[in-house]
Design an enzyme around this catalytic site. Structure first.
Site, PDB file in Angstrom:
ATOM      1  N   HIS A   1       0.829  -0.853  -0.289  1.00 40.75           N
ATOM      2  CA  HIS A   1       0.332  -0.145  -0.004  1.00 40.75           C
ATOM      3  C   HIS A   1       0.842   1.557  -0.238  1.00 40.75           C
ATOM      4  O   HIS A   1       0.439   2.212  -1.297  1.00 40.75           O
ATOM      5  CB  HIS A   1      -0.770  -0.320   1.066  1.00 40.75           C
ATOM      6  CG  HIS A   1      -1.671   1.349   1.519  1.00 40.75           C
ATOM      7  ND1 HIS A   1      -2.931   1.327   1.283  1.00 40.75           N
ATOM      8  CD2 HIS A   1      -1.240   2.699   2.085  1.00 40.75           C
ATOM      9  CE1 HIS A   1      -3.309   2.620   1.055  1.00 40.75           C
ATOM     10  NE2 HIS A   1      -2.448   3.262   1.866  1.00 40.75           N
ATOM     11  N   GLU A   2       2.093   0.963   0.820  1.00 43.54           N
ATOM     12  CA  GLU A   2       2.732   2.591   1.428  1.00 43.54           C
ATOM     13  C   GLU A   2       3.535   2.720  -0.529  1.00 43.54           C
ATOM     14  O   GLU A   2       4.008   3.195  -0.977  1.00 43.54           O
ATOM     15  CB  GLU A   2       3.786   2.109   2.219  1.00 43.54           C
ATOM     16  CG  GLU A   2       2.652   2.232   3.403  1.00 43.54           C
ATOM     17  CD  GLU A   2       1.601   3.536   3.690  1.00 43.54           C
ATOM     18  OE1 GLU A   2       2.483   4.832   3.726  1.00 43.54           O
ATOM     19  OE2 GLU A   2       1.282   2.735   4.637  1.00 43.54           O
TER      20      GLU A   2
ATOM     21  N   HIS B   1       1.833   4.587  -2.965  1.00 45.09           N
ATOM     22  CA  HIS B   1       1.377   6.068  -3.016  1.00 45.09           C
ATOM     23  C   HIS B   1       2.933   6.550  -3.310  1.00 45.09           C
ATOM     24  O   HIS B   1       2.666   7.297  -4.109  1.00 45.09           O
ATOM     25  CB  HIS B   1       1.815   6.493  -1.772  1.00 45.09           C
ATOM     26  CG  HIS B   1      -0.006   6.678  -0.896  1.00 45.09           C
ATOM     27  ND1 HIS B   1      -0.961   6.283  -1.095  1.00 45.09           N
ATOM     28  CD2 HIS B   1       0.189   5.545   0.145  1.00 45.09           C
ATOM     29  CE1 HIS B   1      -1.851   6.283  -0.396  1.00 45.09           C
ATOM     30  NE2 HIS B   1      -1.675   5.988   0.671  1.00 45.09           N
TER      31      HIS B   1
HETATM   32 ZN   LIG Z   1      -2.835   5.259   2.759  1.00 48.10          ZN
END
Ligand SMILES: [Zn+2]
Length: 275
Positions: free
Chosen positions: A148-149, A152
């Site tokens: 998830h990170e 980004h």
């Molecule tokens: Zn996030």
């Protein structure tokens, strides 16, 4: 008199902002759509190079701060585990953007009770011991967080957020810095730290990171459905005042439903990675 000076200063800033917007505003597609089909075009006022150089400084400062407190990579076994999970995910970034395979990725563990993790622009990752220990993460769940990170960063959400801040006139120092006035490094480092660690991302950015994240996990051979149990654990951990990570990563029914749909979609990628 001071009013007039203020007015002049503001008109100068507006002219500067206008010049910058004309010269540097671009609409880009940071990543390929992938199996999850994330294809939103993004408006950027800062270049990738500007933001990434800010991230290098901000990351260095963060690690130095942690090291001074004896909180950097304290447990070698834990660091090795986090890095091993990241190493399996990173080759999958090529499915979204080939250049990411050549990024200077860094993965470090910070001892802190905070339930938190982040990836600064250009691939500078930190995972806090609080999130690993309090949520008793499995490797699949750890992969869901890192995926998830990393998503980004691949989508350059930090650069986009910084651009939005500039457009709203909230990052005036950076406007000067970007057109060659003032101290570029420090202003950009502060802005990058803000947009990575301090400010919440929009629901749209979160949705994109969730979707790209499950695909990265699946391609790395991690069960993408772990994202669902992860966010359920997050929601439970939220009792008695939300930790920072929770307040910037809203956890609700619609998010879980979206993760269910998208983890199902990438199951074939997971199955072929396992073979
Ligand atoms: Zn996030």
């Amino acid at each position: 008199m001071s009013d007039r000076i203020e007015v002049r200063r503001w008109s100068l800033l507006l002219v500067m902002a206008g010049t910058l917007a004309l010269s540097a505003c671009e609409t880009v597609q940071t990543t390929q759509a992938g199996a999850v089909g994330v294809d939103r075009r993004q408006t950027m006022l800062l270049s990738t190079e500007q933001v990434n150089s800010g991230a290098v400084s901000a990351y260095k400062q963060t690690l130095q701060g942690a090291a001074q407190k004896g909180a950097l990579n304290r447990d070698p076994a834990q660091v090795a585990r986090v890095r091993a999970v990241a190493q399996r995910l990173l080759p999958a970034t090529g499915a979204f953007r080939k250049d990411a395979l050549a990024w200077q990725w860094e993965v470090n563990v910070i001892s802190s009770p905070e339930v938190n993790a982040w990836c600064m622009p250009g691939g500078k990752i930190a995972v806090y011991t609080g999130i690993i220990e309090k949520l008793k993460l499995s490797d699949d769940e750890l992969a869901a967080i890192i995926g998830h990170e990393v998503a980004h960063a691949l989508r350059e959400h930090g650069r986009e957020r910084a651009s939005q801040q500039m457009a709203q006139g909230l990052a005036v120092g950076v406007i000067g810095a970007a057109i060659g006035l003032g101290s570029v490094g420090q202003d950009l480092a502060g802005l990058v730290a803000d947009v990575t660690i301090g400010l919440p991302y929009s629901r749209e950015f979160e949705r994109e990171a969730d979707r790209v994240g499950v695909e990265l996990a699946a391609r790395g051979g991690f069960d993408p459905r772990a994202a669902i149990t992860l966010w359920q654990k997050m929601a439970q951990a939220g009792g008695g005042g939300p930790p920072q990570f929770l307040s910037t990563h809203p956890s609700d029914e619609s998010r879980i439903k979206d993760l269910q749909a998208y983890s199902a979609r990438v199951m074939p990628l997971y199955q072929s990675a396992r073979r």
